[in-house]
Design a protein around this motif. Sequence first.
Motif, PDB file in Angstrom:
ATOM      1  N   THR A   2     -49.795  62.210  29.890  1.00 54.55           N
ATOM      2  CA  THR A   2     -51.089  61.666  30.317  1.00 54.55           C
ATOM      3  C   THR A   2     -51.461  60.451  29.478  1.00 54.55           C
ATOM      4  OG1 THR A   2     -51.813  63.851  31.033  1.00 54.55           O
ATOM      5  CG2 THR A   2     -53.529  62.210  30.662  1.00 54.55           C
ATOM      6  N   VAL A   3     -51.236  60.536  28.179  1.00 57.74           N
ATOM      7  CA  VAL A   3     -51.497  59.398  27.288  1.00 57.74           C
ATOM      8  C   VAL A   3     -50.679  58.182  27.731  1.00 57.74           C
ATOM      9  CG1 VAL A   3     -51.202  58.517  24.929  1.00 57.74           C
ATOM     10  CG2 VAL A   3     -52.143  60.808  25.293  1.00 57.74           C
ATOM     11  N   LYS A   4     -49.411  58.406  28.059  1.00 62.07           N
ATOM     12  CA  LYS A   4     -48.549  57.311  28.526  1.00 62.07           C
ATOM     13  C   LYS A   4     -49.114  56.683  29.793  1.00 62.07           C
ATOM     14  CE  LYS A   4     -44.156  59.072  26.689  1.00 62.07           C
ATOM     15  NZ  LYS A   4     -42.847  59.689  27.051  1.00 62.07           N
ATOM     16  N   GLY A   5     -49.558  57.533  30.721  1.00 60.34           N
ATOM     17  CA  GLY A   5     -50.100  57.023  31.975  1.00 60.34           C
ATOM     18  C   GLY A   5     -51.336  56.172  31.771  1.00 60.34           C
ATOM     19  N   ILE A   6     -52.217  56.623  30.870  1.00 63.11           N
ATOM     20  CA  ILE A   6     -53.453  55.882  30.592  1.00 63.11           C
ATOM     21  C   ILE A   6     -53.130  54.560  29.907  1.00 63.11           C
ATOM     22  CG2 ILE A   6     -55.635  55.943  29.299  1.00 63.11           C
ATOM     23  CD1 ILE A   6     -55.634  59.001  29.740  1.00 63.11           C
ATOM     24  N   LEU A   7     -52.192  54.591  28.962  1.00 61.42           N
ATOM     25  CA  LEU A   7     -51.781  53.365  28.287  1.00 61.42           C
ATOM     26  C   LEU A   7     -51.115  52.395  29.262  1.00 61.42           C
ATOM     27  CD1 LEU A   7     -50.346  54.864  24.972  1.00 61.42           C
ATOM     28  CD2 LEU A   7     -52.329  53.358  25.152  1.00 61.42           C
ATOM     29  N   ASP A   8     -50.309  52.927  30.169  1.00 62.76           N
ATOM     30  CA  ASP A   8     -49.645  52.082  31.169  1.00 62.76           C
ATOM     31  C   ASP A   8     -50.655  51.384  32.078  1.00 62.76           C
ATOM     32  OD1 ASP A   8     -47.152  52.714  30.205  1.00 62.76           O
ATOM     33  OD2 ASP A   8     -46.698  54.205  31.751  1.00 62.76           O
ATOM     34  N   ALA A   9     -51.829  51.998  32.224  1.00 66.72           N
ATOM     35  CA  ALA A   9     -52.879  51.396  33.040  1.00 66.72           C
ATOM     36  C   ALA A   9     -53.661  50.332  32.281  1.00 66.72           C
ATOM     37  CB  ALA A   9     -53.832  52.481  33.543  1.00 66.72           C
ATOM     38  N   GLY A  10     -53.302  50.122  31.009  1.00 60.40           N
ATOM     39  CA  GLY A  10     -53.964  49.092  30.206  1.00 60.40           C
ATOM     40  C   GLY A  10     -55.194  49.569  29.478  1.00 60.40           C
ATOM     41  N   ILE A  11     -55.335  50.882  29.345  1.00 64.28           N
ATOM     42  CA  ILE A  11     -56.502  51.454  28.673  1.00 64.28           C
ATOM     43  C   ILE A  11     -56.113  51.883  27.256  1.00 64.28           C
ATOM     44  CG2 ILE A  11     -58.204  53.325  28.695  1.00 64.28           C
ATOM     45  CD1 ILE A  11     -57.837  53.409  31.766  1.00 64.28           C
ATOM     46  N   PRO A  12     -56.768  51.350  26.213  1.00 63.73           N
ATOM     47  CA  PRO A  12     -56.459  51.760  24.841  1.00 63.73           C
ATOM     48  C   PRO A  12     -56.814  53.229  24.603  1.00 63.73           C
ATOM     49  CG  PRO A  12     -57.714  49.710  24.880  1.00 63.73           C
ATOM     50  CD  PRO A  12     -57.790  50.295  26.250  1.00 63.73           C
ATOM     51  N   VAL A  13     -55.947  53.919  23.878  1.00 64.57           N
ATOM     52  CA  VAL A  13     -56.144  55.345  23.594  1.00 64.57           C
ATOM     53  C   VAL A  13     -56.170  55.607  22.097  1.00 64.57           C
ATOM     54  CG1 VAL A  13     -55.167  57.670  23.822  1.00 64.57           C
ATOM     55  CG2 VAL A  13     -55.090  56.097  25.764  1.00 64.57           C
ATOM     56  N   MET A  14     -57.174  56.343  21.662  1.00 62.19           N
ATOM     57  CA  MET A  14     -57.264  56.865  20.305  1.00 62.19           C
ATOM     58  C   MET A  14     -56.885  58.345  20.355  1.00 62.19           C
ATOM     59  SD  MET A  14     -60.626  57.072  17.790  1.00 62.19           S
ATOM     60  CE  MET A  14     -60.526  55.388  17.184  1.00 62.19           C
ATOM     61  N   GLY A  15     -55.924  58.745  19.520  1.00 60.28           N
ATOM     62  CA  GLY A  15     -55.526  60.140  19.471  1.00 60.28           C
ATOM     63  C   GLY A  15     -56.470  60.958  18.595  1.00 60.28           C
ATOM     64  N   HIS A  16     -56.291  62.279  18.607  1.00 61.31           N
ATOM     65  CA  HIS A  16     -57.139  63.179  17.805  1.00 61.31           C
ATOM     66  C   HIS A  16     -56.320  64.437  17.513  1.00 61.31           C
ATOM     67  CE1 HIS A  16     -61.374  65.137  17.216  1.00 61.31           C
ATOM     68  NE2 HIS A  16     -60.458  65.744  16.468  1.00 61.31           N
ATOM     69  N   LEU A  17     -56.019  64.661  16.225  1.00 63.57           N
ATOM     70  CA  LEU A  17     -55.216  65.808  15.804  1.00 63.57           C
ATOM     71  C   LEU A  17     -55.929  66.594  14.710  1.00 63.57           C
ATOM     72  CD1 LEU A  17     -51.749  63.992  15.543  1.00 63.57           C
ATOM     73  CD2 LEU A  17     -52.523  65.478  17.413  1.00 63.57           C
ATOM     74  N   GLY A  18     -55.390  67.767  14.413  1.00 62.80           N
ATOM     75  CA  GLY A  18     -56.008  68.652  13.428  1.00 62.80           C
ATOM     76  C   GLY A  18     -56.923  69.626  14.127  1.00 62.80           C
ATOM     77  N   LEU A  19     -58.158  69.713  13.667  1.00 63.56           N
ATOM     78  CA  LEU A  19     -59.142  70.528  14.362  1.00 63.56           C
ATOM     79  C   LEU A  19     -59.552  69.772  15.625  1.00 63.56           C
ATOM     80  CD1 LEU A  19     -61.057  72.954  14.586  1.00 63.56           C
ATOM     81  CD2 LEU A  19     -62.730  71.627  13.300  1.00 63.56           C
ATOM     82  N   THR A  20     -59.230  70.327  16.766  1.00 64.58           N
ATOM     83  CA  THR A  20     -59.593  69.709  18.050  1.00 64.58           C
ATOM     84  C   THR A  20     -60.627  70.609  18.717  1.00 64.58           C
ATOM     85  OG1 THR A  20     -57.600  70.768  18.956  1.00 64.58           O
ATOM     86  CG2 THR A  20     -57.447  68.429  18.393  1.00 64.58           C
ATOM     87  N   PRO A  21     -61.908  70.232  18.644  1.00 63.35           N
ATOM     88  CA  PRO A  21     -62.991  71.117  19.093  1.00 63.35           C
ATOM     89  C   PRO A  21     -62.888  71.577  20.545  1.00 63.35           C
ATOM     90  CG  PRO A  21     -63.871  69.356  17.755  1.00 63.35           C
ATOM     91  CD  PRO A  21     -62.427  69.024  17.987  1.00 63.35           C
ATOM     92  N   GLN A  22     -62.206  70.802  21.412  1.00 65.69           N
ATOM     93  CA  GLN A  22     -62.071  71.242  22.797  1.00 65.69           C
ATOM     94  C   GLN A  22     -61.180  72.482  22.910  1.00 65.69           C
ATOM     95  OE1 GLN A  22     -60.933  67.994  25.359  1.00 65.69           O
ATOM     96  NE2 GLN A  22     -62.641  66.708  24.703  1.00 65.69           N
TER      97      GLN A  22
END
Length: 273
Positions: free
Chosen positions: A132-152
Amino acid sequence: MAGYLVSDTRKVTTHRFLEMKQKGEKISMLTSYDFTTAGIVDKAGVDAILVGDSASNVMAGNVTTLPITVEQMIYHASSVVRAVQRALVVCDMPFGSYQIDRHEGLKNAVHIMKRSGCDALKLEGGIEIIETVKGILDAGIPVMGHLGLTPQSINKFGTYAVRAQEDEEAEKLLADAALLDETGCFAIVLEKVPAALAKKVSETVKCPTIGIGAGNGTDGQVLVVDDMLGKTQGFSPKFLRRYADLNAVMTDAIGQYVTDVKNIDFPNESESY
């Protein structure tokens, strides 16, 4: 007006994030959810504003971040964007908007970007969401990741305790960070992980890391603005530094207003037409 230590008033971009890391300049980030607060935060010189799904807790009073919807995130993000001139505005993709599959995630990402006007999106997770991250990046949208405690994923974890203290989880976090970096994320949030591990990640990946409860070895820091200003009560994790006590200031001011109204002291003659 530039912030306290900010002389460069150019709009902060994802490229500027990388420049800051390369120059050894720490990145400052705070949350905001409304026009008025975001304007103040931006004017004070913060480099990035996160329209976090923490709005579910702070603004709506939910116990977790899970209930907030795409449309509610768009409402908060568009309010923030209208106030900001300099800071990079990052919007959280809420729970359920990208975990189903790549197509659904990309569809929601495009929808949020078009409707909110924000600069980038943040997603929680590593290898599980990488397509999904690849798809969003391929669409030209910058992505910030989030690791460790992920509240979702709080229902999976069952606790808000520090993550990645055991070797296996620490190794996975390192691998996920490397994967997100290689895939093209412009930054990665590291939440509630041991400081030594966060420092190791920061030294390993090319993109900047933003810590919250992850020590000072990361490339930047983020806090929830209502927590650091002391508006919220009953939430005092080890990593939180309160820079003001607005809860007391606001309570006193409102109490004085009530008193003045009851005593017919407000409005006075000069405040009347």
